[in-house]
Scaffold this motif. Structure first.
Motif, PDB file in Angstrom:
ATOM      1  N   PRO A  32       0.810  -1.216   0.000  1.00 64.44           N
ATOM      2  CA  PRO A  32       0.000   0.000   0.000  1.00 64.44           C
ATOM      3  C   PRO A  32       0.848   1.272   0.000  1.00 64.44           C
ATOM      4  CG  PRO A  32      -0.866  -1.550   1.602  1.00 64.44           C
ATOM      5  CD  PRO A  32       0.446  -2.094   1.112  1.00 64.44           C
ATOM      6  N   ARG A  33       1.990   1.256   0.689  1.00 67.45           N
ATOM      7  CA  ARG A  33       2.867   2.434   0.694  1.00 67.45           C
ATOM      8  C   ARG A  33       3.382   2.696  -0.711  1.00 67.45           C
ATOM      9  NH1 ARG A  33       7.997   2.718   0.306  1.00 67.45           N
ATOM     10  NH2 ARG A  33       8.459   0.635   1.115  1.00 67.45           N
ATOM     11  N   GLU A  34       3.833   1.635  -1.359  1.00 68.08           N
ATOM     12  CA  GLU A  34       4.350   1.802  -2.712  1.00 68.08           C
ATOM     13  C   GLU A  34       3.252   2.242  -3.668  1.00 68.08           C
ATOM     14  OE1 GLU A  34       6.071  -2.030  -3.343  1.00 68.08           O
ATOM     15  OE2 GLU A  34       7.915  -1.510  -2.292  1.00 68.08           O
ATOM     16  N   ARG A  35       2.070   1.649  -3.525  1.00 68.91           N
ATOM     17  CA  ARG A  35       0.957   2.030  -4.396  1.00 68.91           C
ATOM     18  C   ARG A  35       0.509   3.468  -4.139  1.00 68.91           C
ATOM     19  NH1 ARG A  35      -1.716  -2.519  -7.036  1.00 68.91           N
ATOM     20  NH2 ARG A  35      -0.629  -4.395  -6.378  1.00 68.91           N
ATOM     21  N   ALA A  36       0.711   3.934  -2.925  1.00 67.50           N
ATOM     22  CA  ALA A  36       0.394   5.329  -2.595  1.00 67.50           C
ATOM     23  C   ALA A  36       1.483   6.260  -3.113  1.00 67.50           C
ATOM     24  CB  ALA A  36       0.229   5.491  -1.085  1.00 67.50           C
ATOM     25  N   GLY A  37       2.554   5.682  -3.663  1.00 70.05           N
ATOM     26  CA  GLY A  37       3.634   6.480  -4.236  1.00 70.05           C
ATOM     27  C   GLY A  37       4.532   7.121  -3.200  1.00 70.05           C
ATOM     28  N   MET A  38       4.637   6.489  -2.026  1.00 72.71           N
ATOM     29  CA  MET A  38       5.449   7.049  -0.950  1.00 72.71           C
ATOM     30  C   MET A  38       6.714   6.244  -0.731  1.00 72.71           C
ATOM     31  SD  MET A  38       3.006   8.041   2.174  1.00 72.71           S
ATOM     32  CE  MET A  38       1.419   8.694   1.789  1.00 72.71           C
ATOM     33  N   SER A  39       7.756   6.956  -0.391  1.00 74.09           N
ATOM     34  CA  SER A  39       8.984   6.311   0.042  1.00 74.09           C
ATOM     35  C   SER A  39       8.864   6.023   1.538  1.00 74.09           C
ATOM     36  CB  SER A  39      10.185   7.229  -0.209  1.00 74.09           C
ATOM     37  OG  SER A  39      10.091   8.376   0.634  1.00 74.09           O
ATOM     38  N   GLN A  40       9.756   5.206   2.057  1.00 69.99           N
ATOM     39  CA  GLN A  40       9.776   4.978   3.498  1.00 69.99           C
ATOM     40  C   GLN A  40      10.050   6.286   4.231  1.00 69.99           C
ATOM     41  OE1 GLN A  40      12.582   1.818   4.303  1.00 69.99           O
ATOM     42  NE2 GLN A  40      10.966   0.269   4.241  1.00 69.99           N
ATOM     43  N   LYS A  41      10.886   7.118   3.688  1.00 71.78           N
ATOM     44  CA  LYS A  41      11.221   8.405   4.304  1.00 71.78           C
ATOM     45  C   LYS A  41       9.982   9.288   4.404  1.00 71.78           C
ATOM     46  CE  LYS A  41      13.910  11.982   5.474  1.00 71.78           C
ATOM     47  NZ  LYS A  41      13.415  12.525   6.713  1.00 71.78           N
ATOM     48  N   GLU A  42       9.239   9.410   3.312  1.00 71.78           N
ATOM     49  CA  GLU A  42       8.040  10.235   3.341  1.00 71.78           C
ATOM     50  C   GLU A  42       7.016   9.675   4.324  1.00 71.78           C
ATOM     51  OE1 GLU A  42       4.576  12.116   0.459  1.00 71.78           O
ATOM     52  OE2 GLU A  42       6.060  10.776  -0.425  1.00 71.78           O
ATOM     53  N   ALA A  43       6.815   8.363   4.305  1.00 69.56           N
ATOM     54  CA  ALA A  43       5.867   7.742   5.236  1.00 69.56           C
ATOM     55  C   ALA A  43       6.308   7.976   6.675  1.00 69.56           C
ATOM     56  CB  ALA A  43       5.737   6.249   4.944  1.00 69.56           C
ATOM     57  N   SER A  44       7.589   7.793   6.945  1.00 67.91           N
ATOM     58  CA  SER A  44       8.074   7.966   8.316  1.00 67.91           C
ATOM     59  C   SER A  44       7.913   9.415   8.771  1.00 67.91           C
ATOM     60  CB  SER A  44       9.525   7.501   8.452  1.00 67.91           C
ATOM     61  OG  SER A  44      10.396   8.321   7.702  1.00 67.91           O
ATOM     62  N   ASP A  45       8.171  10.355   7.897  1.00 66.72           N
ATOM     63  CA  ASP A  45       7.998  11.769   8.250  1.00 66.72           C
ATOM     64  C   ASP A  45       6.533  12.082   8.572  1.00 66.72           C
ATOM     65  OD1 ASP A  45      10.697  12.261   7.858  1.00 66.72           O
ATOM     66  OD2 ASP A  45      10.422  13.212   5.886  1.00 66.72           O
ATOM     67  N   ARG A  46       5.622  11.587   7.745  1.00 65.87           N
ATOM     68  CA  ARG A  46       4.200  11.894   7.944  1.00 65.87           C
ATOM     69  C   ARG A  46       3.610  11.159   9.141  1.00 65.87           C
ATOM     70  NH1 ARG A  46       1.251  12.128   2.368  1.00 65.87           N
ATOM     71  NH2 ARG A  46      -0.458  12.753   3.756  1.00 65.87           N
ATOM     72  N   LEU A  47       4.202  10.034   9.527  1.00 62.83           N
ATOM     73  CA  LEU A  47       3.735   9.281  10.689  1.00 62.83           C
ATOM     74  C   LEU A  47       4.469   9.673  11.972  1.00 62.83           C
ATOM     75  CD1 LEU A  47       3.596   5.788   8.962  1.00 62.83           C
ATOM     76  CD2 LEU A  47       1.608   7.019   9.906  1.00 62.83           C
TER      77      LEU A  47
END
Length: 104
Positions: A32-47
């Protein structure tokens, strides 16, 4: 019959799940993260997590239910689409609890 999500394939086939497969929920959680077009860095920042935490969860560490729901919400997996992920989390948690109890 299995359950499927439009954002990650079929994360759980409840009639076939076993303790070894329960760890697979996390490996599938990056879809789902990849399908949302997010990197781990972006996901970690937003979370408000660090990148290693997101990586550990994606590689098999069982998060608490609140972290799982936050991640799914961020990735746009909501409502009925999150049910297979929650079901797999519950099965993994139950399996982990039984394993710890046997070790005591």
């Amino acid at each position: 019959m299995g359950t499927s999500s439009s954002l990650g394939g079929s994360p759980l086939h409840s009639d076939r799940a076993n303790p070894v497969q329960c760890g697979a929920w996390a490996r599938r959680s990056n879809h789902p993260r990849e399908r949302a077009g997010m990197s781990q860095k972006e996901a970690s920042d937003r979370l408000s997590y660090n990148v290693p935490k997101v990586s550990r969860i994606e590689n098999g560490q069982l998060p608490d239910i609140h972290a799982l729901r936050a991640m799914l919400n961020l990735y746009g997996v909501i409502g009925d689409e999150e049910a297979p992920y929650i079901e797999m989390w519950m099965l993994a948690k139950k399996t982990a609890t039984r394993t710890v109890s046997r070790l005591r």
